[in-house]
Design an enzyme around this catalytic site. Sequence first.
Site, short mmCIF file in Angstrom:
data_model
loop_
_atom_site.label_atom_id
_atom_site.label_comp_id
_atom_site.label_asym_id
_atom_site.label_seq_id
_atom_site.Cartn_x
_atom_site.Cartn_y
_atom_site.Cartn_z
N PRO A 1 -23.86 102.51 13.27
CG PRO A 1 -25.44 101.91 11.65
CD PRO A 1 -24.23 102.73 11.87
CD GLU B 1 -26.82 102.80 2.11
OE1 GLU B 1 -26.70 101.95 3.01
OE2 GLU B 1 -27.88 103.39 1.87
NE ARG C 1 -29.58 115.72 31.77
CZ ARG C 1 -29.82 115.17 32.96
NH1 ARG C 1 -29.08 114.16 33.37
NH2 ARG C 1 -30.79 115.61 33.73
CG ASP D 1 -30.09 112.06 35.90
OD1 ASP D 1 -31.23 112.34 36.30
OD2 ASP D 1 -29.38 112.81 35.19
N1 SAM Z 1 -25.27 101.33 5.72
C1 SAM Z 1 -25.11 101.54 7.10
C2 SAM Z 1 -25.45 100.26 7.86
O1 SAM Z 1 -26.39 99.61 7.48
O2 SAM Z 1 -24.78 99.98 8.88
C3 SAM Z 1 -26.00 102.66 7.60
C4 SAM Z 1 -25.57 104.01 7.21
S1 SAM Z 1 -26.60 105.26 7.89
C5 SAM Z 1 -27.87 105.40 6.71
C6 SAM Z 1 -25.67 106.74 7.68
C7 SAM Z 1 -24.90 107.23 8.90
O3 SAM Z 1 -25.81 107.43 9.97
C8 SAM Z 1 -23.86 106.30 9.47
O4 SAM Z 1 -22.65 106.39 8.76
C9 SAM Z 1 -23.73 106.78 10.89
O5 SAM Z 1 -22.85 107.89 10.99
C10 SAM Z 1 -25.14 107.25 11.21
N2 SAM Z 1 -25.92 106.27 12.01
C11 SAM Z 1 -26.98 105.55 11.58
N3 SAM Z 1 -27.46 104.79 12.55
C12 SAM Z 1 -26.70 105.01 13.64
C13 SAM Z 1 -26.69 104.50 14.97
N4 SAM Z 1 -27.57 103.61 15.39
N5 SAM Z 1 -25.76 104.98 15.84
C14 SAM Z 1 -24.85 105.89 15.43
N6 SAM Z 1 -24.80 106.40 14.18
C15 SAM Z 1 -25.70 105.98 13.30
#
Ligand code: SAM
Length: 223
Positions: free
Chosen positions: A89, A116, A153, A168
């Site tokens: 994220p 996490e 795509r 697009d």
């Molecule tokens: N503890 C982390 C934090 O708060 O930043 C969140 C971990 S999340 C529950 C588990 C996994 O989901 C991450 O390691 C990532 O690979 C993926 N993930 C979650 N949100 C994402 C986002 N907005 N973009 C890309 N990957 C995401």
Amino acid sequence: MFFAQVLTLFPEFFDSPLNCSIPKRAIADGAVAVDCIQIRDFATGKHKNVDDSPYGGGPGMLMKVEPVVAAIAEARKRQPNTHVVMLTPTGNKFNQAKALEYIDKESITLLCGRYEGFDERVVDYVDEELSLGDYVLSGGEPAAMCVLDAMIRLLPGVLGSPESAVLDSFTEEGMVDWPHYTRPEVFDGKVVPPVLLSGDHAKIEAWRKEQARLRSKKHKVSR
Ligand code: SAM
């Protein structure tokens, strides 16, 4: 052919979305190959653990560094020029420009986290950290699927009409698509803009350009 690899604990997540519509056709036609690599296959020890509790305490579990780095090494062995993207994220924001940038590469590898997230040391083994947006998913798989779909795509020959991708939203910086209508002409008292029925192509083009300009302005303000 474009080569995509996904490093994941849940390869089955991709079965359905890759098996319908445009991705299914693109794979069948040989425009793209998508290979899933199971991270658990690289775990060692009796229990093949891929997660562990965080140093310093706190809730939840983290993806262990060893199996993740070993899975990345396998991906680089299979596709030596692959661009390894860790989904998180907090990474660079994914957008249409990124999708266009990725399809210019020989191969991409999408690393999906769970729990996490990753042991921070994984960052040293990837080429980029990428986020879908400022929200938290329970795993990287839905993010990886969005990236794959947006890229697939755009690959040459995938869309029936190559013009579709060029027109697009976001292909031209800051511009979004104009409004579209199809039959019937009247629905629930709402009519199709008369210019679209006029047969005057110059007028239609001018109307579409103006609508795209107005919607792009609105889109910018609402972001
Ligand atoms: N503890 C982390 C934090 O708060 O930043 C969140 C971990 S999340 C529950 C588990 C996994 O989901 C991450 O390691 C990532 O690979 C993926 N993930 C979650 N949100 C994402 C986002 N907005 N973009 C890309 N990957 C995401």
